[in-house]
Design a protein around this motif. Structure first.
Motif, short mmCIF file in Angstrom:
data_model
loop_
_atom_site.label_atom_id
_atom_site.label_comp_id
_atom_site.label_asym_id
_atom_site.label_seq_id
_atom_site.Cartn_x
_atom_site.Cartn_y
_atom_site.Cartn_z
N ASN A 10 22.56 -34.44 59.95
CA ASN A 10 21.27 -35.12 60.04
C ASN A 10 20.20 -34.43 59.22
O ASN A 10 19.35 -35.10 58.63
CB ASN A 10 20.86 -35.27 61.51
N ALA A 40 24.79 -41.93 56.84
CA ALA A 40 24.42 -42.57 58.10
C ALA A 40 25.66 -42.82 58.95
O ALA A 40 25.66 -42.54 60.16
CB ALA A 40 23.67 -43.88 57.84
N ALA A 45 22.81 -40.93 60.91
CA ALA A 45 21.89 -42.08 61.01
C ALA A 45 20.51 -41.67 61.49
O ALA A 45 19.50 -42.18 61.01
CB ALA A 45 22.48 -43.16 61.92
N ILE A 48 18.68 -40.20 58.55
CA ILE A 48 18.27 -41.26 57.62
C ILE A 48 17.06 -42.01 58.19
O ILE A 48 16.09 -42.27 57.48
CB ILE A 48 19.44 -42.24 57.36
N TRP A 49 17.12 -42.34 59.47
CA TRP A 49 16.02 -43.07 60.12
C TRP A 49 14.74 -42.24 60.12
O TRP A 49 13.66 -42.75 59.80
CB TRP A 49 16.42 -43.47 61.52
N VAL A 68 20.28 -49.18 60.23
CA VAL A 68 20.14 -47.77 60.59
C VAL A 68 19.81 -47.60 62.08
O VAL A 68 20.47 -46.80 62.76
CB VAL A 68 19.14 -47.04 59.67
#
Length: 85
Positions: A10, A40, A45, A48-49, A68
């Protein structure tokens, strides 16, 4: 061990979003969307979010707007179900 993996993936995903945003602003080589999606799907994910929100990047792409957050929920469910108990 899974928690270390999730933390690292992450952080890398978040950095990748930052790197791509900076490249977009500078007109330089961009990170392919397939690579962002790969990060992701393999557990990044949330990164990314967070990058989408922090850097206002890919926020107008419907696939990212919808996909996402769904992946984040799926990954939370998987971790909760199989690794927490």
């Amino acid at each position: 061990m899974i928690y270390i993996y999730l933390l690292v993936i992450n952080v890398l995903a978040f950095w990748l979003m930052h790197h791509d945003k900076e490249a977009a602003k500078a007109g330089k080589w961009r990170t392919p969307e397939k690579r962002l999606w790969l990060f992701a799907v393999i557990g990044g994910a949330a990164g990314i979010w967070a990058g989408m929100i922090q850097f206002r990047h890919k926020t107008k792409h419907p696939s990212f707007q919808i996909g996402v957050p769904i992946l984040v929920l799926a990954e939370v469910f998987i971790v909760a179900r199989y690794f927490i108990g």
